[in-house]
Write a protein that holds these residues in place. Structure first.
Motif, PDB file in Angstrom:
ATOM      1  N   VAL A   1      -1.295   1.503  -5.569  1.00 30.15           N
ATOM      2  CA  VAL A   1      -0.787   2.205  -6.842  1.00 30.15           C
ATOM      3  C   VAL A   1      -1.267   3.654  -7.013  1.00 30.15           C
TER       4      VAL A   1
ATOM      5  N   LEU B   1       6.044  -4.721  -3.309  1.00 28.72           N
ATOM      6  CA  LEU B   1       6.428  -4.224  -4.584  1.00 28.72           C
ATOM      7  C   LEU B   1       6.189  -2.592  -4.602  1.00 28.72           C
TER       8      LEU B   1
ATOM      9  N   CYS C   1       9.521  -0.374  -5.162  1.00 28.07           N
ATOM     10  CA  CYS C   1       9.432   0.696  -6.265  1.00 28.07           C
ATOM     11  C   CYS C   1       9.788   2.090  -5.731  1.00 28.07           C
TER      12      CYS C   1
ATOM     13  N   ALA D   1       3.406  -8.221 -10.666  1.00 29.19           N
ATOM     14  CA  ALA D   1       4.405  -7.064 -10.653  1.00 29.19           C
ATOM     15  C   ALA D   1       4.357  -6.599 -11.893  1.00 29.19           C
TER      16      ALA D   1
ATOM     17  N   LEU E   1       3.909  -2.257 -11.846  1.00 26.10           N
ATOM     18  CA  LEU E   1       4.948  -1.482 -12.806  1.00 26.10           C
ATOM     19  C   LEU E   1       4.387  -0.561 -14.031  1.00 26.10           C
TER      20      LEU E   1
ATOM     21  N   GLN F   1       2.080   2.014 -12.327  1.00 22.75           N
ATOM     22  CA  GLN F   1       3.096   3.027 -11.669  1.00 22.75           C
ATOM     23  C   GLN F   1       3.559   3.939 -12.704  1.00 22.75           C
ATOM     24  N   GLY F   2       3.914   3.348 -13.792  1.00 19.25           N
ATOM     25  CA  GLY F   2       4.470   4.268 -14.975  1.00 19.25           C
ATOM     26  C   GLY F   2       3.386   5.282 -15.473  1.00 19.25           C
TER      27      GLY F   2
END
Length: 512
Positions: A291, A319, A323, A480, A484, A487-488
């Motif tokens: 990421v 992932l 994404c 996951a 996520l 990544q945010g």
């Protein structure tokens, strides 16, 4: 594998896919450095309805070009432009293509430099779209190019399989299906409407693989040809030849500054959050590297450095790619809607989207200036793959010592270091500093297409190996969630840095 009681096991130089991917990629680069050349099959096509929708716009531009040619005393160009206008009015696609070719030739002979450039570009574009038919894609000449490509890839892969002691016969039986599915992904991705939305071939290959593996079952006889890591490592070493330090230097150090700050903050956050969620450090490290650095490439490198479970690496790659699809579409649209500076938009896209192909596609949607910055930032992150992998190798070697293991030796650190990353670095150094830019780009203009094929094969294999039910079972869905959330954080933090570094706040803006 690299060390035993009797000394070094040199057989890893040909038995591991890490090393074998380096040798095959180096062979490809040397082959084209020696002067060899090849023409890859073209998958570009435009439906008749789509082409007809462009005719009115073409006619207006060609009519304008004819008037310019008359005003500037270019009678030959005016004559061919008028002929093309007539063909456009008749809506005859074949005749349009032929007339556009003649106009292009006439434009190249024009004396006025601006007219020469603009008219030739217009005619070439019309000719290309007129000739981009399904019939041409499936014509004998193009299919023969695809066949030669298939034979070349099969030979290289079989040589690798044989040296690594893998079942060559079973690989040969399944590989044609893997190659054909990849070719179908290319065909879909090269449609003009699909390209407009920026959906790259790697995403279609992933989607096809996911559909097959989740709606059906992958036949056992195909599985020996599903060599995700082997394919992608060859592509990554070839990518090293494209990552030229001189290109990065032309834009400046901004991309590297942003990359270092993004990696430091996002990596730390992801590791911390992964621990809070109860994940093991090896899984957390692969997630964090994927990421924060550059997605697929970094995930593979991290997996090798920490000796992670290949299933965990594949999980992270899935992932990353899943994404990237919404990010590829949404980020450039958001950048445009809020009036973001091209440099800021490019830095944001390049620093957050985790595959090079998706970065280029998203940057193209945001605009050419944005795409240029996005690619440089992504390249800066690619350059750091080796450093991050090396630091991870050291960390996990000493981590094993802290857990009661023996003190890690230099050999242990070397064993953990992913050798294909070494190939990536060597290729980058050689192509950056030991040959002219013209010579380097002459080779990479060919190998870039081959690298795209290796990646496409690999992403198809990722899809074929990935079942959503298994993704949810792994860690109870926690990986996951970690990915996520991280990544945010990456999206928000990188956007802040993009404004500070590329927006003219801390430093002068590199472009308008």
């Amino acid at each position: 594998m690299g060390e035993n009681n009797k000394g070094i096991d040199w057989s890893v130089l040909w038995k591991s896919d890490d090393w074998m991917s380096v040798w095959i990629a180096f062979f490809i680069l040397i082959f084209f450095l020696a002067g060899a050349t090849m023409s890859l099959p073209s998958w570009k096509w435009m439906g008749d309805g789509s082409f007809q929708g462009k005719i009115a716009g073409y006619a207006s531009k060609v009519d304008s070009a004819a008037k310019d040619a008359e005003a500037k005393g270019e009678p030959a160009l005016k004559e061919q432009a008028t002929a093309l206008k007539t063909a456009l009015d008749a809506n005859d696609r074949k005749a349009i293509g032929a007339a556009a070719g003649k106009m292009e030739a006439a434009a190249k002979e024009a004396k006025d430099p601006d007219l020469k450039k603009n008219a030739a570009k217009l005619a070439a574009g019309i000719k290309g779209n007129a000739g981009a038919t399904v019939a041409k894609v499936f014509g004998g000449s193009n299919l023969m190019k695809a066949l030669y490509l298939f034979i070349g890839f099969t030979i290289l892969a079989v040589i690798g399989m044989a040296f690594m002691g893998m079942p060559v016969g079973k690989f040969i039986a399944g590989f044609p299906i893997v190659f054909i599915l990849s070719a179908v992904a290319y065909f879909v991705s090269e449609n003009d409407i699909v390209k407009y939305y920026g959906l790259e071939v790697v995403f279609w290959s992933l989607i096809f693989g996911l559909l097959i593996s989740n709606l059906f079952r992958v036949p056992e006889w195909i599985k020996p040809a599903i060599k995700t890591e082997f394919f992608i490592k060859i592509g990554l070493v070839l990518l090293g030849a494209e990552v030229l330090f001189g290109t990065i230097a032309k834009v400046g150090a901004y991309g590297m500054v942003q990359s270092v700050l993004v990696i430091a903050v996002v990596f730390y956050f992801c590791i911390w959050f992964a621990r809070k969620m109860g994940l093991e450090d090896d899984f957390g490290a692969i997630l964090a590297t994927g990421v924060s650095v550059c997605g697929v490439s970094a995930s593979i490198a991290a997996g090798g450095a920490v000796k992670g479970d290949p299933k965990k690496v594949s999980h992270v790659i899935s992932l990353v790619l899943l994404c990237a699809i919404p990010m590829l579409i949404l980020e450039p649209l958001i950048a445009k809607s809020v009036g973001m500076l091209p440099a800021v938009a490019g830095a944001w896209i390049g620093g957050t989207i985790d595959t090079t192909g998706a970065v280029v596609a998203a940057g193209a949607i945001a605009g050419e200036d944005a795409m240029g910055v996005a690619v440089v930032v992504k390249m800066a992150q690619n350059v750091l793959i080796g450093l991050v992998a090396f630091l991870l190798a050291i960390w996990f070697a000493f981590k094993g010592q802290a857990a009661g293991g023996e003190k890690p030796s230099l050999m242990e650190i070397w064993t953990r270091f992913p050798k294909f990353v070494l190939g990536f670095i060597i290729a980058s150094i050689v192509f950056s500093f030991f040959m002219s830019e013209a010579q380097a780009t002459g080779v990479t203009n060919i190998t870039k297409g081959l690298r795209g094929w290796w990646f496409t094969l690999a992403f198809l294999c990722i899809g074929l190996e990935t079942r959503f039910s298994d993704l949810m079972k792994m860690g109870g869905g926690k990986p996951a969630v970690v990915f996520l959330v991280a990544q945010g954080v990456n999206i928000v933090w990188t956007l802040i840095l993009a404004y500070l570094i590329f927006g003219g706040i801390l430093f002068p803006a590199p472009i308008g």
